[in-house]
Design a protein around this motif. Structure first.
Motif, mmCIF file in Angstrom:
data_model
loop_
_atom_site.group_PDB
_atom_site.id
_atom_site.type_symbol
_atom_site.label_atom_id
_atom_site.label_comp_id
_atom_site.label_asym_id
_atom_site.label_seq_id
_atom_site.Cartn_x
_atom_site.Cartn_y
_atom_site.Cartn_z
ATOM 1 N N VAL A 1 -77.014 3.396 -104.190
ATOM 2 C CA VAL A 1 -77.199 4.787 -103.772
ATOM 3 C C VAL A 1 -78.700 5.029 -103.673
ATOM 4 C CG1 VAL A 1 -76.735 7.209 -104.255
ATOM 5 C CG2 VAL A 1 -75.094 5.465 -104.988
ATOM 6 N N GLU A 2 -79.170 5.207 -102.463
ATOM 7 C CA GLU A 2 -80.597 5.465 -102.251
ATOM 8 C C GLU A 2 -80.904 6.924 -102.537
ATOM 9 O OE1 GLU A 2 -83.971 5.240 -98.697
ATOM 10 O OE2 GLU A 2 -82.127 4.044 -98.548
ATOM 11 N N SER A 3 -81.867 7.168 -103.418
ATOM 12 C CA SER A 3 -82.182 8.545 -103.792
ATOM 13 C C SER A 3 -83.496 8.612 -104.542
ATOM 14 C CB SER A 3 -81.065 9.129 -104.671
ATOM 15 O OG SER A 3 -81.411 10.415 -105.137
ATOM 16 N N GLU A 4 -84.255 9.650 -104.252
ATOM 17 C CA GLU A 4 -85.460 9.955 -105.022
ATOM 18 C C GLU A 4 -85.276 11.228 -105.839
ATOM 19 O OE1 GLU A 4 -89.458 8.985 -103.295
ATOM 20 O OE2 GLU A 4 -88.342 9.122 -101.405
ATOM 21 N N GLN A 5 -84.141 11.907 -105.688
ATOM 22 C CA GLN A 5 -83.942 13.166 -106.397
ATOM 23 C C GLN A 5 -83.331 12.922 -107.779
ATOM 24 O OE1 GLN A 5 -81.256 15.242 -103.739
ATOM 25 N NE2 GLN A 5 -79.485 14.660 -104.947
ATOM 26 N N PRO A 6 -83.558 13.832 -108.731
ATOM 27 C CA PRO A 6 -82.987 13.671 -110.077
ATOM 28 C C PRO A 6 -81.464 13.681 -110.008
ATOM 29 C CG PRO A 6 -84.697 15.361 -110.051
ATOM 30 C CD PRO A 6 -84.398 15.042 -108.622
ATOM 31 N N ASP A 7 -80.833 12.868 -110.862
ATOM 32 C CA ASP A 7 -79.374 12.850 -110.907
ATOM 33 C C ASP A 7 -78.871 13.790 -112.000
ATOM 34 O OD1 ASP A 7 -80.257 11.279 -113.030
ATOM 35 O OD2 ASP A 7 -79.798 9.429 -111.987
ATOM 36 N N ARG A 8 -77.635 14.276 -111.821
ATOM 37 C CA ARG A 8 -77.032 15.169 -112.814
ATOM 38 C C ARG A 8 -76.568 14.393 -114.035
ATOM 39 N NH1 ARG A 8 -72.232 18.385 -110.464
ATOM 40 N NH2 ARG A 8 -71.657 16.304 -109.730
ATOM 41 N N ALA A 9 -76.039 13.212 -113.806
ATOM 42 C CA ALA A 9 -75.513 12.384 -114.899
ATOM 43 C C ALA A 9 -75.583 10.927 -114.468
ATOM 44 C CB ALA A 9 -74.071 12.776 -115.217
ATOM 45 N N ARG A 10 -75.850 10.062 -115.428
ATOM 46 C CA ARG A 10 -75.898 8.632 -115.117
ATOM 47 C C ARG A 10 -75.519 7.838 -116.356
ATOM 48 N NH1 ARG A 10 -80.869 8.246 -114.154
ATOM 49 N NH2 ARG A 10 -81.575 7.099 -115.992
ATOM 50 N N ALA A 11 -74.488 7.027 -116.233
ATOM 51 C CA ALA A 11 -74.083 6.115 -117.307
ATOM 52 C C ALA A 11 -73.663 4.820 -116.629
ATOM 53 C CB ALA A 11 -72.942 6.706 -118.126
ATOM 54 N N VAL A 12 -74.646 4.026 -116.273
ATOM 55 C CA VAL A 12 -74.399 2.772 -115.571
ATOM 56 C C VAL A 12 -74.446 1.643 -116.588
ATOM 57 C CG1 VAL A 12 -75.157 1.216 -113.756
ATOM 58 C CG2 VAL A 12 -75.407 3.687 -113.451
ATOM 59 N N PHE B 1 -74.097 14.262 -100.524
ATOM 60 C CA PHE B 1 -75.337 13.489 -100.622
ATOM 61 C C PHE B 1 -75.041 12.040 -100.979
ATOM 62 C CE2 PHE B 1 -78.805 11.643 -103.044
ATOM 63 C CZ PHE B 1 -79.894 11.868 -102.204
ATOM 64 N N VAL B 2 -74.194 11.828 -101.981
ATOM 65 C CA VAL B 2 -73.883 10.457 -102.388
ATOM 66 C C VAL B 2 -73.212 9.699 -101.258
ATOM 67 C CG1 VAL B 2 -72.564 9.037 -104.010
ATOM 68 C CG2 VAL B 2 -73.760 11.067 -104.830
ATOM 69 N N LEU B 3 -72.268 10.327 -100.565
ATOM 70 C CA LEU B 3 -71.590 9.663 -99.447
ATOM 71 C C LEU B 3 -72.587 9.274 -98.358
ATOM 72 C CD1 LEU B 3 -69.127 8.687 -97.908
ATOM 73 C CD2 LEU B 3 -68.706 11.046 -97.192
ATOM 74 N N ASP B 4 -73.520 10.164 -98.060
ATOM 75 C CA ASP B 4 -74.496 9.884 -97.001
ATOM 76 C C ASP B 4 -75.482 8.778 -97.381
ATOM 77 O OD1 ASP B 4 -73.405 11.774 -95.337
ATOM 78 O OD2 ASP B 4 -74.838 13.357 -95.883
ATOM 79 N N ASN B 5 -75.627 8.528 -98.688
ATOM 80 C CA ASN B 5 -76.681 7.603 -99.134
ATOM 81 C C ASN B 5 -76.180 6.349 -99.829
ATOM 82 O OD1 ASN B 5 -79.530 8.994 -98.727
ATOM 83 N ND2 ASN B 5 -78.094 10.607 -99.321
ATOM 84 N N VAL B 6 -74.863 6.164 -99.930
ATOM 85 C CA VAL B 6 -74.340 4.963 -100.563
ATOM 86 C C VAL B 6 -74.108 3.890 -99.506
ATOM 87 C CG1 VAL B 6 -71.892 5.634 -100.359
ATOM 88 C CG2 VAL B 6 -72.614 4.087 -102.193
ATOM 89 N N ARG B 7 -74.352 2.652 -99.886
ATOM 90 C CA ARG B 7 -74.084 1.521 -98.999
ATOM 91 C C ARG B 7 -73.660 0.323 -99.826
ATOM 92 N NH1 ARG B 7 -77.950 -2.316 -99.404
ATOM 93 N NH2 ARG B 7 -80.115 -1.784 -99.883
ATOM 94 N N ALA B 8 -73.057 -0.652 -99.163
ATOM 95 C CA ALA B 8 -72.688 -1.885 -99.847
ATOM 96 C C ALA B 8 -73.950 -2.671 -100.188
ATOM 97 C CB ALA B 8 -71.758 -2.711 -98.971
ATOM 98 N N ARG B 9 -73.890 -3.427 -101.288
ATOM 99 C CA ARG B 9 -75.041 -4.221 -101.747
ATOM 100 C C ARG B 9 -74.577 -5.633 -102.054
ATOM 101 N NH1 ARG B 9 -77.781 -5.480 -106.651
ATOM 102 N NH2 ARG B 9 -76.110 -4.512 -107.846
#
Length: 287
Positions: free
Chosen positions: A139-150, A113-121
């Motif tokens: 990373v374009e996504s509307e679904q809940p993420d498992r983990a996020r520490a940005v 999913f991440v590979l299919d939805n990631v792009r350069a910005r």
């Protein structure tokens, strides 16, 4: 962003500014750990993927199942993905940007999913679609993420002695439930290791400050470095809510003066740093 060396070899403090100075505290985690670099050429990336494919093929001869990897089908050009017993991940090259991703524990679905939805910005680009921004990537996504520490560290052009760190941490069931005040105290005393002592200003140093319209705790202090030099820091922490109906992460803003990095310019004063911190805090909002 990540250094080119981070893709090909072990790199101490792999997230750095363009002049190769480390960007302390930064972390690029969204359902897995990212490395993102514009310093890797297309030929260097192709060679990297070639080595990764050779290593994957060689893993088939390993004696234990958890040492073996299998390739995953990918549709994106210049991309390679794999699945193992403990981790999964990919390499992809998009518009001059090299991106690597590793998920632990392994997840074929999440990796794909991440590979299919990631792009350069582009720098400063604010995407209109929902998702997660990382330096140089989205990373374009509307679904809940498992983990996020940005967490991203910025440096002011006019004041190279000023670092600004902003951290978005998804609240998880198994992580400590610290209040905004407890997190604020923990950062000063333990987490960042800013020096050997911090003296907070004011008789009542804990102030109410808002980030993204949410109420948190702010404090300002004088830092005594390990070499006995002094600097200043401004810190705001906001407790997340696991049970909120919308994603409500822990937030942290840290603005620090490091006079040793002033590059010949006059370091900001304590009052100037506190004002910068307050202005940045007031500007933070979810887009």
């Amino acid at each position: 962003m990540s250094t080119a060396k981070a893709f090909t070899d072990t790199q101490i403090k792999p997230i750095r500014f363009s002049d190769n100075l480390p960007a302390p505290l930064s972390s690029f985690i969204y359902d897995g750990k990212f490395e993102i670099s514009r310093s890797v050429s297309q030929s260097e990336f192709d060679a990297l993927v070639g080595r990764a494919k050779d290593e994957l093929a060689a893993s088939a001869k390993k004696p234990y199942a958890d040492q073996r990897y299998t390739p995953l089908a990918v549709s994106a050009a210049r991309s390679f993905a794999w699945l193992g017993a403990k981790d999964s991940g990919f390499y992809t090259y998009k518009n001059g940007t090299a991106i690597s991703f590793i998920a632990q524990p392994a997840s074929e679905k999440s990796t794909a999913f991440v590979l299919d939805n990631v792009r350069a910005r582009d720098d400063g680009e604010v995407p209109t679609a929902p998702g997660v921004c990382l330096p140089g990537a989205f990373v374009e996504s509307e679904q809940p993420d498992r983990a996020r520490a940005v967490g991203v560290t910025f440096r002011l052009k006019d004041h190279p002695d000023v670092l600004i760190f902003f951290h978005d941490l998804k609240v998880l069931k198994d992580q400590p439930k610290l209040t905004s005040r407890q997190k604020n105290e923990f950062v000063w005393t333990s987490e960042f290791g800013v020096g050997k002592a911090v003296k907070l200003h004011g008789v009542f140093p804990w102030q109410t400050v808002k980030l993204d319209g949410r109420e948190g705790v702010g404090s300002f202090g004088t830092i005594t470095r390990n070499d006995d030099s002094t600097d200043y820091g401004y810190l705001v922490t906001v407790q997340g809510d696991l049970n909120a109906s919308t994603d409500t992460p822990d937030l942290l803003l840290y603005v620090e003066r490091n006079a040793a990095a002033s590059q010949g310019k006059t370091p900001v004063t304590a009052d100037e740093l506190e004002k910068i911190g307050e202005e940045v805090a007031a500007s933070i909002k979810r887009r």
